[in-house]
Motif scaffolding. Sequence first.
Motif, PDB file in Angstrom:
ATOM      1  N   ASN A 134       0.870  -1.176   0.000  1.00  0.00           N
ATOM      2  CA  ASN A 134       0.000   0.000   0.000  1.00  0.00           C
ATOM      3  C   ASN A 134       0.908   1.228   0.000  1.00  0.00           C
ATOM      4  O   ASN A 134       1.268   1.753   1.040  1.00  0.00           O
ATOM      5  N   CYS A 135       1.283   1.685  -1.206  1.00  0.00           N
ATOM      6  CA  CYS A 135       2.289   2.734  -1.321  1.00  0.00           C
ATOM      7  C   CYS A 135       1.799   3.896  -2.182  1.00  0.00           C
ATOM      8  O   CYS A 135       0.821   3.787  -2.915  1.00  0.00           O
ATOM      9  N   THR A 136       2.522   4.998  -2.068  1.00  0.00           N
ATOM     10  CA  THR A 136       2.320   6.167  -2.915  1.00  0.00           C
ATOM     11  C   THR A 136       3.658   6.462  -3.566  1.00  0.00           C
ATOM     12  O   THR A 136       4.693   6.467  -2.904  1.00  0.00           O
ATOM     13  N   GLN A 137       3.625   6.698  -4.885  1.00  0.00           N
ATOM     14  CA  GLN A 137       4.867   7.020  -5.584  1.00  0.00           C
ATOM     15  C   GLN A 137       4.801   8.424  -6.157  1.00  0.00           C
ATOM     16  O   GLN A 137       3.736   8.929  -6.508  1.00  0.00           O
ATOM     17  N   LEU A 138       5.968   9.041  -6.213  1.00  0.00           N
ATOM     18  CA  LEU A 138       6.079  10.396  -6.725  1.00  0.00           C
ATOM     19  C   LEU A 138       7.291  10.423  -7.647  1.00  0.00           C
ATOM     20  O   LEU A 138       8.391  10.039  -7.251  1.00  0.00           O
ATOM     21  N   HIS A 139       7.079  10.852  -8.912  1.00  0.00           N
ATOM     22  CA  HIS A 139       8.160  10.919  -9.893  1.00  0.00           C
ATOM     23  C   HIS A 139       8.679  12.347  -9.959  1.00  0.00           C
ATOM     24  O   HIS A 139       7.907  13.294 -10.056  1.00  0.00           O
ATOM     25  N   ILE A 140      10.019  12.479  -9.908  1.00  0.00           N
ATOM     26  CA  ILE A 140      10.636  13.801  -9.993  1.00  0.00           C
ATOM     27  C   ILE A 140      11.725  13.753 -11.048  1.00  0.00           C
ATOM     28  O   ILE A 140      12.556  12.840 -11.081  1.00  0.00           O
ATOM     29  N   ARG A 141      11.725  14.758 -11.912  1.00  0.00           N
ATOM     30  CA  ARG A 141      12.769  14.907 -12.919  1.00  0.00           C
ATOM     31  C   ARG A 141      13.265  16.337 -12.817  1.00  0.00           C
ATOM     32  O   ARG A 141      12.486  17.285 -12.827  1.00  0.00           O
ATOM     33  N   ASP A 142      14.570  16.502 -12.722  1.00  0.00           N
ATOM     34  CA  ASP A 142      15.150  17.833 -12.591  1.00  0.00           C
ATOM     35  C   ASP A 142      16.075  18.082 -13.768  1.00  0.00           C
ATOM     36  O   ASP A 142      17.150  17.491 -13.872  1.00  0.00           O
ATOM     37  N   GLY A 143      15.664  18.961 -14.650  1.00  0.00           N
ATOM     38  CA  GLY A 143      16.472  19.324 -15.820  1.00  0.00           C
ATOM     39  C   GLY A 143      16.806  18.113 -16.660  1.00  0.00           C
ATOM     40  O   GLY A 143      15.928  17.396 -17.128  1.00  0.00           O
ATOM     41  N   ASP A 144      18.100  17.885 -16.848  1.00  0.00           N
ATOM     42  CA  ASP A 144      18.519  16.750 -17.671  1.00  0.00           C
ATOM     43  C   ASP A 144      18.829  15.510 -16.829  1.00  0.00           C
ATOM     44  O   ASP A 144      19.387  14.549 -17.327  1.00  0.00           O
ATOM     45  N   GLU A 145      18.454  15.535 -15.555  1.00  0.00           N
ATOM     46  CA  GLU A 145      18.663  14.383 -14.673  1.00  0.00           C
ATOM     47  C   GLU A 145      17.661  13.283 -15.021  1.00  0.00           C
ATOM     48  O   GLU A 145      16.577  13.554 -15.528  1.00  0.00           O
ATOM     49  N   PRO A 146      18.014  12.027 -14.726  1.00  0.00           N
ATOM     50  CA  PRO A 146      17.065  10.942 -14.990  1.00  0.00           C
ATOM     51  C   PRO A 146      15.884  11.016 -14.016  1.00  0.00           C
ATOM     52  O   PRO A 146      15.959  11.655 -12.973  1.00  0.00           O
ATOM     53  N   LEU A 147      14.834  10.347 -14.368  1.00  0.00           N
ATOM     54  CA  LEU A 147      13.627  10.303 -13.555  1.00  0.00           C
ATOM     55  C   LEU A 147      13.922   9.593 -12.229  1.00  0.00           C
ATOM     56  O   LEU A 147      14.507   8.520 -12.199  1.00  0.00           O
ATOM     57  N   ILE A 148      13.519  10.215 -11.105  1.00  0.00           N
ATOM     58  CA  ILE A 148      13.690   9.620  -9.779  1.00  0.00           C
ATOM     59  C   ILE A 148      12.302   9.328  -9.227  1.00  0.00           C
ATOM     60  O   ILE A 148      11.418  10.188  -9.284  1.00  0.00           O
ATOM     61  N   THR A 149      12.107   8.135  -8.695  1.00  0.00           N
ATOM     62  CA  THR A 149      10.827   7.762  -8.106  1.00  0.00           C
ATOM     63  C   THR A 149      10.996   7.633  -6.596  1.00  0.00           C
ATOM     64  O   THR A 149      11.821   6.860  -6.121  1.00  0.00           O
ATOM     65  N   PHE A 150      10.224   8.444  -5.870  1.00  0.00           N
ATOM     66  CA  PHE A 150      10.182   8.351  -4.414  1.00  0.00           C
ATOM     67  C   PHE A 150       8.941   7.553  -4.050  1.00  0.00           C
ATOM     68  O   PHE A 150       7.869   7.784  -4.601  1.00  0.00           O
ATOM     69  N   VAL A 151       9.098   6.619  -3.117  1.00  0.00           N
ATOM     70  CA  VAL A 151       7.989   5.762  -2.703  1.00  0.00           C
ATOM     71  C   VAL A 151       7.824   5.883  -1.187  1.00  0.00           C
ATOM     72  O   VAL A 151       8.813   5.929  -0.444  1.00  0.00           O
ATOM     73  N   MET A 152       6.551   5.945  -0.752  1.00  0.00           N
ATOM     74  CA  MET A 152       6.265   5.981   0.672  1.00  0.00           C
ATOM     75  C   MET A 152       5.175   4.971   0.982  1.00  0.00           C
ATOM     76  O   MET A 152       4.159   4.915   0.286  1.00  0.00           O
ATOM     77  N   CYS A 153       5.412   4.188   2.014  1.00  0.00           N
ATOM     78  CA  CYS A 153       4.412   3.216   2.462  1.00  0.00           C
ATOM     79  C   CYS A 153       3.296   3.970   3.177  1.00  0.00           C
ATOM     80  O   CYS A 153       3.554   4.735   4.112  1.00  0.00           O
ATOM     81  N   ASP A 154       2.060   3.771   2.753  1.00  0.00           N
ATOM     82  CA  ASP A 154       0.920   4.459   3.362  1.00  0.00           C
ATOM     83  C   ASP A 154       0.536   3.862   4.713  1.00  0.00           C
ATOM     84  O   ASP A 154      -0.204   4.480   5.470  1.00  0.00           O
ATOM     85  N   ASP A 155       1.057   2.669   5.029  1.00  0.00           N
ATOM     86  CA  ASP A 155       0.720   2.038   6.304  1.00  0.00           C
ATOM     87  C   ASP A 155       1.685   2.424   7.419  1.00  0.00           C
ATOM     88  O   ASP A 155       1.262   2.784   8.515  1.00  0.00           O
ATOM     89  N   CYS A 156       2.991   2.343   7.154  1.00  0.00           N
ATOM     90  CA  CYS A 156       3.949   2.594   8.233  1.00  0.00           C
ATOM     91  C   CYS A 156       4.756   3.876   8.049  1.00  0.00           C
ATOM     92  O   CYS A 156       5.493   4.269   8.956  1.00  0.00           O
ATOM     93  N   GLY A 157       4.669   4.531   6.883  1.00  0.00           N
ATOM     94  CA  GLY A 157       5.371   5.791   6.676  1.00  0.00           C
ATOM     95  C   GLY A 157       6.795   5.633   6.187  1.00  0.00           C
ATOM     96  O   GLY A 157       7.506   6.623   6.012  1.00  0.00           O
ATOM     97  N   ASN A 158       7.264   4.409   5.982  1.00  0.00           N
ATOM     98  CA  ASN A 158       8.618   4.173   5.477  1.00  0.00           C
ATOM     99  C   ASN A 158       8.766   4.833   4.112  1.00  0.00           C
ATOM    100  O   ASN A 158       7.856   4.772   3.274  1.00  0.00           O
TER     101      ASN A 158
END
Length: 162
Positions: free
Chosen positions: A134-158
Amino acid sequence: MSFEVRMKCREMLAAALKSGPMPPGCGDPHDKAAQLEDAIYGELSSCQVKYKNRIRSRLANLRDPKNPGLREKFLVGLITPQELSRMTPEEMASDDLKQMRQQYVQDSINAAQLGNVEGTKTNLFKCERCQKRNCTQLHIRDGDEPLITFVMCDDCGNRWKS
């Protein structure tokens, strides 16, 4: 008058200290009560409202059947009269209550963090901490940097990067 108040407080503290089974190697409850009352009086220097409230607080915590550890630690000398006289309600609380408070704090932090994440709900990731999907993902791209995906567990906050 203050002498009479102090003596009455010592009697009540001694009664609170005798309110349960006496641990082996403990000191005399009357001596311990007198030392505790002296420490409280020495800090506050009067028998006014703060003094009486401090005495009431110690009485309630020493009599608490859900917190026998405080009384026992004081009787055997693990907690000095000066320490007990200055302890906050949080410090005097039973281990169960401390753990419950810690859990409330952690849940509140997690809830605050969860409210700030704007991303996409997904079950593609498995949390290493709680093993749930049960997670939430967030994609971030900064300029010419590759796509970074941040993931957070919606149950425990990890949180982690993928």
